[in-house]
Write a protein that holds these residues in place. Structure first.
Motif, PDB file in Angstrom:
ATOM      1  N   LEU A  19       1.163  -0.743  -0.197  1.00 29.35           N
ATOM      2  CA  LEU A  19       0.140   0.172  -0.159  1.00 29.35           C
ATOM      3  C   LEU A  19       0.875   1.050  -0.164  1.00 29.35           C
ATOM      4  CD1 LEU A  19      -2.972   0.579   0.246  1.00 29.35           C
ATOM      5  CD2 LEU A  19      -2.670   1.197   2.176  1.00 29.35           C
ATOM      6  N   LEU A  20       0.466   1.845  -0.812  1.00 28.24           N
ATOM      7  CA  LEU A  20       1.297   3.304  -0.983  1.00 28.24           C
ATOM      8  C   LEU A  20       0.225   4.344  -0.920  1.00 28.24           C
ATOM      9  CD1 LEU A  20       3.554   2.477  -4.533  1.00 28.24           C
ATOM     10  CD2 LEU A  20       4.426   2.338  -2.346  1.00 28.24           C
ATOM     11  N   GLN A  21      -0.939   4.761  -1.105  1.00 27.72           N
ATOM     12  CA  GLN A  21      -1.839   5.461  -1.013  1.00 27.72           C
ATOM     13  C   GLN A  21      -2.950   5.022  -0.316  1.00 27.72           C
ATOM     14  OE1 GLN A  21      -1.765   8.116  -4.625  1.00 27.72           O
ATOM     15  NE2 GLN A  21      -0.634   6.735  -5.920  1.00 27.72           N
ATOM     16  N   LEU A  22      -2.921   6.045   1.252  1.00 28.13           N
ATOM     17  CA  LEU A  22      -4.734   5.324   1.600  1.00 28.13           C
ATOM     18  C   LEU A  22      -5.587   6.910   1.900  1.00 28.13           C
ATOM     19  CD1 LEU A  22      -6.718   4.047   3.077  1.00 28.13           C
ATOM     20  CD2 LEU A  22      -5.046   4.569   5.460  1.00 28.13           C
ATOM     21  N   PHE A  23      -6.588   6.741   0.865  1.00 27.01           N
ATOM     22  CA  PHE A  23      -7.364   8.023   1.534  1.00 27.01           C
ATOM     23  C   PHE A  23      -8.733   7.781   1.821  1.00 27.01           C
ATOM     24  CE2 PHE A  23      -5.135   8.432  -2.737  1.00 27.01           C
ATOM     25  CZ  PHE A  23      -4.058   9.744  -2.501  1.00 27.01           C
ATOM     26  N   ILE A  24      -9.241   8.575   3.205  1.00 20.89           N
ATOM     27  CA  ILE A  24      -9.487   8.596   3.708  1.00 20.89           C
ATOM     28  C   ILE A  24     -10.834   9.918   3.586  1.00 20.89           C
ATOM     29  CG2 ILE A  24     -11.119   8.466   6.259  1.00 20.89           C
ATOM     30  CD1 ILE A  24      -8.272   5.867   6.619  1.00 20.89           C
ATOM     31  N   ILE A  25     -12.016   9.738   2.946  1.00 28.85           N
ATOM     32  CA  ILE A  25     -12.505  11.475   2.647  1.00 28.85           C
ATOM     33  C   ILE A  25     -13.914  11.296   2.754  1.00 28.85           C
ATOM     34  CG2 ILE A  25     -13.461  13.296   1.010  1.00 28.85           C
ATOM     35  CD1 ILE A  25     -10.651  11.152  -0.748  1.00 28.85           C
ATOM     36  N   CYS A  26     -14.634  12.395   3.438  1.00 26.05           N
ATOM     37  CA  CYS A  26     -16.204  12.664   4.117  1.00 26.05           C
ATOM     38  C   CYS A  26     -16.327  11.467   4.489  1.00 26.05           C
ATOM     39  CB  CYS A  26     -16.672  12.711   2.328  1.00 26.05           C
ATOM     40  SG  CYS A  26     -18.253  12.948   3.293  1.00 26.05           S
ATOM     41  N   CYS A  27     -15.705  10.838   6.129  1.00 22.99           N
ATOM     42  CA  CYS A  27     -16.170   9.957   6.199  1.00 22.99           C
ATOM     43  C   CYS A  27     -16.468  10.217   7.911  1.00 22.99           C
ATOM     44  CB  CYS A  27     -15.376   9.001   7.025  1.00 22.99           C
ATOM     45  SG  CYS A  27     -15.565   7.997   5.141  1.00 22.99           S
ATOM     46  N   PRO A  28     -17.294  11.517   8.320  1.00 19.35           N
ATOM     47  CA  PRO A  28     -17.581  11.668   9.319  1.00 19.35           C
ATOM     48  C   PRO A  28     -17.699  11.451  10.630  1.00 19.35           C
ATOM     49  CG  PRO A  28     -19.798  12.289   7.687  1.00 19.35           C
ATOM     50  CD  PRO A  28     -18.978  11.190   7.377  1.00 19.35           C
ATOM     51  N   LYS A  29     -18.428  10.400  10.729  1.00 17.93           N
ATOM     52  CA  LYS A  29     -18.440   9.685  12.173  1.00 17.93           C
ATOM     53  C   LYS A  29     -17.360   8.829  12.339  1.00 17.93           C
ATOM     54  CE  LYS A  29     -23.493   9.569  11.811  1.00 17.93           C
ATOM     55  NZ  LYS A  29     -24.756   8.945  11.730  1.00 17.93           N
TER      56      LYS A  29
END
Length: 154
Positions: A65-75
């Motif tokens: 794994l090179l890239q991890l994006f966690i976007i718009c997970c408000p809870k």
């Protein structure tokens, strides 16, 4: 899903009913002892409005794994140990307003080159220069952006 041997990119978007990602995401009862996602290079979790926790990642999982994006997970309030992602170069956390901090006992991976935190107010406070509780955790990351402002490592 973690048993897919050749998967390089995975983007999960809009699974609003999902509340947690657990060990079943990485492995089934038959695959115990195997590394999950052996070739995955890029993982994006986006617009998962009810996702609260991500657990079940073991040391050795996601070995590429090179890239991890966690976007718009408000809870979202709980992440796996990021130090398990030994090859991770780019980490972005955006619009995760419930996230208190990166895992407490964790260090960022030594491979990390870029950390972007956007609209994660509690994490932002912990990573402020000199005053934040976690500012030392990020001291060796060369490129850090918090709410569109470049943060000096010095």
């Amino acid at each position: 899903m973690g048993e897919l041997p050749s998967l390089k990119t995975l983007k999960i978007v809009g699974m609003s009913i999902l509340r947690d990602i657990n060990h079943f995401f990485c492995r089934s009862y038959r695959s115990q002892g195997l590394k999950a996602f052996p070739k995955l290079e890029k993982l994006t979790l986006e617009n998962m409005l009810n996702l609260e926790e991500w657990t079940g990642v073991e040391n050795g999982d996601f070995p590429c794994l090179l890239q991890l994006f966690i976007i718009c997970c408000p809870k979202l309030y709980d992440l796996p140990l990021l130090s398990h992602f030994k090859t991770l170069k780019n980490l972005e956390l955006s619009y995760c307003t419930a996230l208190q901090s990166l895992p407490e006992e964790d260090r960022l991976p030594a491979s990390l080159e870029s950390l972007i935190i956007r609209d994660c107010p509690k994490v932002r406070e912990r990573y402020r220069n000199d005053t934040g509780e976690d500012w030392l955790k990020r001291a060796r990351v060369p490129n850090i952006w918090i709410d569109n402002e470049e943060i000096s490592v010095n």
